[in-house]
Design a protein around this motif. Structure first.
Motif, PDB file in Angstrom:
ATOM      1  N   LYS A  99       0.831  -1.209   0.000  1.00 17.05           N
ATOM      2  CA  LYS A  99       0.000   0.000   0.000  1.00 17.05           C
ATOM      3  C   LYS A  99       0.864   1.256   0.000  1.00 17.05           C
ATOM      4  O   LYS A  99       0.593   2.218  -0.712  1.00 17.05           O
ATOM      5  CB  LYS A  99      -0.919  -0.019   1.222  1.00 17.05           C
ATOM      6  CG  LYS A  99      -1.838   1.158   1.318  1.00 17.05           C
ATOM      7  CD  LYS A  99      -2.701   1.066   2.561  1.00 17.05           C
ATOM      8  CE  LYS A  99      -3.515   2.336   2.727  1.00 17.05           C
ATOM      9  NZ  LYS A  99      -4.206   2.391   4.008  1.00 17.05           N
ATOM     10  N   LEU A 102       2.498   1.790  -3.512  1.00 15.29           N
ATOM     11  CA  LEU A 102       1.492   2.208  -4.492  1.00 15.29           C
ATOM     12  C   LEU A 102       1.047   3.646  -4.257  1.00 15.29           C
ATOM     13  O   LEU A 102       0.850   4.402  -5.215  1.00 15.29           O
ATOM     14  CB  LEU A 102       0.293   1.250  -4.457  1.00 15.29           C
ATOM     15  CG  LEU A 102       0.594  -0.186  -4.912  1.00 15.29           C
ATOM     16  CD1 LEU A 102      -0.636  -1.070  -4.753  1.00 15.29           C
ATOM     17  CD2 LEU A 102       1.098  -0.209  -6.349  1.00 15.29           C
ATOM     18  N   GLU A 103       0.911   4.057  -3.002  1.00 15.62           N
ATOM     19  CA  GLU A 103       0.567   5.448  -2.705  1.00 15.62           C
ATOM     20  C   GLU A 103       1.683   6.399  -3.111  1.00 15.62           C
ATOM     21  O   GLU A 103       1.427   7.484  -3.630  1.00 15.62           O
ATOM     22  CB  GLU A 103       0.258   5.616  -1.218  1.00 15.62           C
ATOM     23  CG  GLU A 103      -1.092   5.080  -0.821  1.00 15.62           C
ATOM     24  CD  GLU A 103      -1.337   5.201   0.676  1.00 15.62           C
ATOM     25  OE1 GLU A 103      -0.499   5.792   1.397  1.00 15.62           O
ATOM     26  OE2 GLU A 103      -2.374   4.692   1.126  1.00 15.62           O
ATOM     27  N   GLU A 104       2.919   6.001  -2.879  1.00 15.56           N
ATOM     28  CA  GLU A 104       4.061   6.824  -3.287  1.00 15.56           C
ATOM     29  C   GLU A 104       4.102   6.977  -4.807  1.00 15.56           C
ATOM     30  O   GLU A 104       4.381   8.054  -5.319  1.00 15.56           O
ATOM     31  CB  GLU A 104       5.375   6.214  -2.788  1.00 15.56           C
ATOM     32  CG  GLU A 104       5.606   6.376  -1.317  1.00 15.56           C
ATOM     33  CD  GLU A 104       5.924   7.798  -0.919  1.00 15.56           C
ATOM     34  OE1 GLU A 104       6.648   8.495  -1.651  1.00 15.56           O
ATOM     35  OE2 GLU A 104       5.440   8.225   0.135  1.00 15.56           O
ATOM     36  N   ARG A 105       3.826   5.898  -5.514  1.00 12.58           N
ATOM     37  CA  ARG A 105       3.807   5.980  -6.981  1.00 12.58           C
ATOM     38  C   ARG A 105       2.713   6.923  -7.465  1.00 12.58           C
ATOM     39  O   ARG A 105       2.922   7.716  -8.374  1.00 12.58           O
ATOM     40  CB  ARG A 105       3.581   4.592  -7.585  1.00 12.58           C
ATOM     41  CG  ARG A 105       4.797   3.718  -7.560  1.00 12.58           C
ATOM     42  CD  ARG A 105       4.500   2.381  -8.187  1.00 12.58           C
ATOM     43  NE  ARG A 105       5.652   1.494  -8.123  1.00 12.58           N
ATOM     44  CZ  ARG A 105       5.595   0.210  -8.328  1.00 12.58           C
ATOM     45  NH1 ARG A 105       4.442  -0.378  -8.619  1.00 12.58           N
ATOM     46  NH2 ARG A 105       6.681  -0.530  -8.249  1.00 12.58           N
ATOM     47  N   ARG A 106       1.512   6.807  -6.861  1.00 11.18           N
ATOM     48  CA  ARG A 106       0.393   7.668  -7.266  1.00 11.18           C
ATOM     49  C   ARG A 106       0.666   9.137  -6.983  1.00 11.18           C
ATOM     50  O   ARG A 106       0.159  10.007  -7.682  1.00 11.18           O
ATOM     51  CB  ARG A 106      -0.888   7.244  -6.552  1.00 11.18           C
ATOM     52  CG  ARG A 106      -1.637   6.186  -7.306  1.00 11.18           C
ATOM     53  CD  ARG A 106      -3.006   5.958  -6.698  1.00 11.18           C
ATOM     54  NE  ARG A 106      -3.084   4.545  -6.359  1.00 11.18           N
ATOM     55  CZ  ARG A 106      -3.158   4.049  -5.135  1.00 11.18           C
ATOM     56  NH1 ARG A 106      -3.242   4.826  -4.097  1.00 11.18           N
ATOM     57  NH2 ARG A 106      -3.188   2.757  -4.941  1.00 11.18           N
ATOM     58  N   SER A 107       1.457   9.423  -5.961  1.00 13.96           N
ATOM     59  CA  SER A 107       1.707  10.814  -5.592  1.00 13.96           C
ATOM     60  C   SER A 107       2.738  11.493  -6.497  1.00 13.96           C
ATOM     61  O   SER A 107       2.922  12.701  -6.421  1.00 13.96           O
ATOM     62  CB  SER A 107       2.170  10.900  -4.143  1.00 13.96           C
ATOM     63  OG  SER A 107       3.461  10.354  -4.006  1.00 13.96           O
ATOM     64  N   ARG A 108       3.406  10.735  -7.337  1.00 14.61           N
ATOM     65  CA  ARG A 108       4.438  11.287  -8.229  1.00 14.61           C
ATOM     66  C   ARG A 108       3.867  11.483  -9.632  1.00 14.61           C
ATOM     67  O   ARG A 108       2.864  10.892 -10.014  1.00 14.61           O
ATOM     68  CB  ARG A 108       5.650  10.352  -8.307  1.00 14.61           C
ATOM     69  CG  ARG A 108       6.223   9.936  -6.982  1.00 14.61           C
ATOM     70  CD  ARG A 108       6.756  11.125  -6.196  1.00 14.61           C
ATOM     71  NE  ARG A 108       7.014  10.795  -4.815  1.00 14.61           N
ATOM     72  CZ  ARG A 108       8.190  10.443  -4.337  1.00 14.61           C
ATOM     73  NH1 ARG A 108       9.225  10.368  -5.120  1.00 14.61           N
ATOM     74  NH2 ARG A 108       8.327  10.167  -3.054  1.00 14.61           N
ATOM     75  N   ARG A 109       4.560  12.303 -10.407  1.00 15.52           N
ATOM     76  CA  ARG A 109       4.164  12.506 -11.805  1.00 15.52           C
ATOM     77  C   ARG A 109       4.317  11.194 -12.564  1.00 15.52           C
ATOM     78  O   ARG A 109       5.140  10.353 -12.226  1.00 15.52           O
ATOM     79  CB  ARG A 109       5.034  13.579 -12.452  1.00 15.52           C
ATOM     80  CG  ARG A 109       4.829  14.947 -11.838  1.00 15.52           C
ATOM     81  CD  ARG A 109       5.473  16.047 -12.666  1.00 15.52           C
ATOM     82  NE  ARG A 109       6.748  15.688 -13.256  1.00 15.52           N
ATOM     83  CZ  ARG A 109       7.918  16.163 -12.864  1.00 15.52           C
ATOM     84  NH1 ARG A 109       7.995  16.998 -11.861  1.00 15.52           N
ATOM     85  NH2 ARG A 109       9.026  15.813 -13.472  1.00 15.52           N
ATOM     86  N   GLU A 110       3.545  11.046 -13.615  1.00 14.49           N
ATOM     87  CA  GLU A 110       3.490   9.778 -14.343  1.00 14.49           C
ATOM     88  C   GLU A 110       4.839   9.351 -14.914  1.00 14.49           C
ATOM     89  O   GLU A 110       5.202   8.183 -14.870  1.00 14.49           O
ATOM     90  CB  GLU A 110       2.461   9.885 -15.475  1.00 14.49           C
ATOM     91  CG  GLU A 110       2.140   8.553 -16.109  1.00 14.49           C
ATOM     92  CD  GLU A 110       1.003   8.658 -17.103  1.00 14.49           C
ATOM     93  OE1 GLU A 110       0.977   7.837 -18.028  1.00 14.49           O
ATOM     94  OE2 GLU A 110       0.157   9.548 -16.950  1.00 14.49           O
ATOM     95  N   GLN A 113       7.089   7.725 -12.120  1.00 13.78           N
ATOM     96  CA  GLN A 113       6.597   6.571 -11.361  1.00 13.78           C
ATOM     97  C   GLN A 113       7.454   5.331 -11.545  1.00 13.78           C
ATOM     98  O   GLN A 113       7.649   4.566 -10.611  1.00 13.78           O
ATOM     99  CB  GLN A 113       5.146   6.280 -11.736  1.00 13.78           C
ATOM    100  CG  GLN A 113       4.196   7.315 -11.200  1.00 13.78           C
ATOM    101  CD  GLN A 113       2.760   7.036 -11.580  1.00 13.78           C
ATOM    102  OE1 GLN A 113       2.460   6.070 -12.277  1.00 13.78           O
ATOM    103  NE2 GLN A 113       1.858   7.888 -11.122  1.00 13.78           N
ATOM    104  N   ASN A 114       7.993   5.106 -12.726  1.00 10.40           N
ATOM    105  CA  ASN A 114       8.816   3.914 -12.975  1.00 10.40           C
ATOM    106  C   ASN A 114      10.268   4.111 -12.547  1.00 10.40           C
ATOM    107  O   ASN A 114      11.059   3.175 -12.590  1.00 10.40           O
ATOM    108  CB  ASN A 114       8.767   3.529 -14.453  1.00 10.40           C
ATOM    109  CG  ASN A 114       7.395   3.056 -14.845  1.00 10.40           C
ATOM    110  OD1 ASN A 114       6.647   2.536 -14.020  1.00 10.40           O
ATOM    111  ND2 ASN A 114       7.034   3.247 -16.099  1.00 10.40           N
TER     112      ASN A 114
END
Length: 159
Positions: A99, A102-110, A113-114
């Motif tokens: 969780k 996934l939250e950290e990824r969602r908080s970053r620009r697209e 994220q990778n």
């Protein structure tokens, strides 16, 4: 009769406070610029191990931190003395890592994220079983860029 007249009682003129708001805003702006906000307050003992081949990460904004270690003395009555995981400012279990990532990824620009890197800040006294569990959970969610945070020094100093 004298040609020169004495001035009144010689009071000092009042100090002008017209520039005071400018000074206050300048100080406020200065402290806003130079103050660093602390990200997390550690609830665990986190004495990092030494390593002799250390590299600095260039982009700190791409790093998410996972802390592991024994709770500090302040939290030992509540959480015990066994090594625990801390995510942001909360103690967590291995299952909470999914969780968190996934939250950290969602908080970053697209486009970033990778490129996120998971930095493990693990106390040198922590059991490797916990570290292995963290790594397994990171593999399940495809967070494969993992960094072990260490202090620069001789490996012999870890004993």
């Amino acid at each position: 009769m004298s040609k020169f007249k004495k001035k009144g009682d010689g009071d000092l003129p009042a100090i002008s406070t017209a520039s005071l708001p400018d000074i206050v805003f300048m100080l406020l702006f200065f402290f806003m610029v130079v103050t660093v906000m602390r990200d997390n307050s550690l609830k665990i003992a986190n004495e990092l191990p030494f390593a002799d081949q250390v590299e600095k990460l260039d982009k700190k904004e791409l790093v998410m931190y996972v802390y592991a270690g024994k709770p500090s003395e302040r939290y030992q009555k509540q959480y015990g003395t066994e090594a625990r995981i801390q995510l942001n400012d909360k103690f967590a279990s291995v299952n909470d890592i999914r969780k968190f990532v996934l939250e950290e990824r969602r908080s970053r620009r697209e486009e970033l994220q990778n490129k996120l890197i998971t930095a493990l800040k693990v106390d040198k006294e922590t059991n490797m079983g916990l570290v292995s569990d963290i790594k397994q959970e990171l593999r399940k969610i495809d967070a494969l860029k993992v960094n072990y945070t260490a202090r620069d020094g001789e490996v012999k100093m870890n004993q």
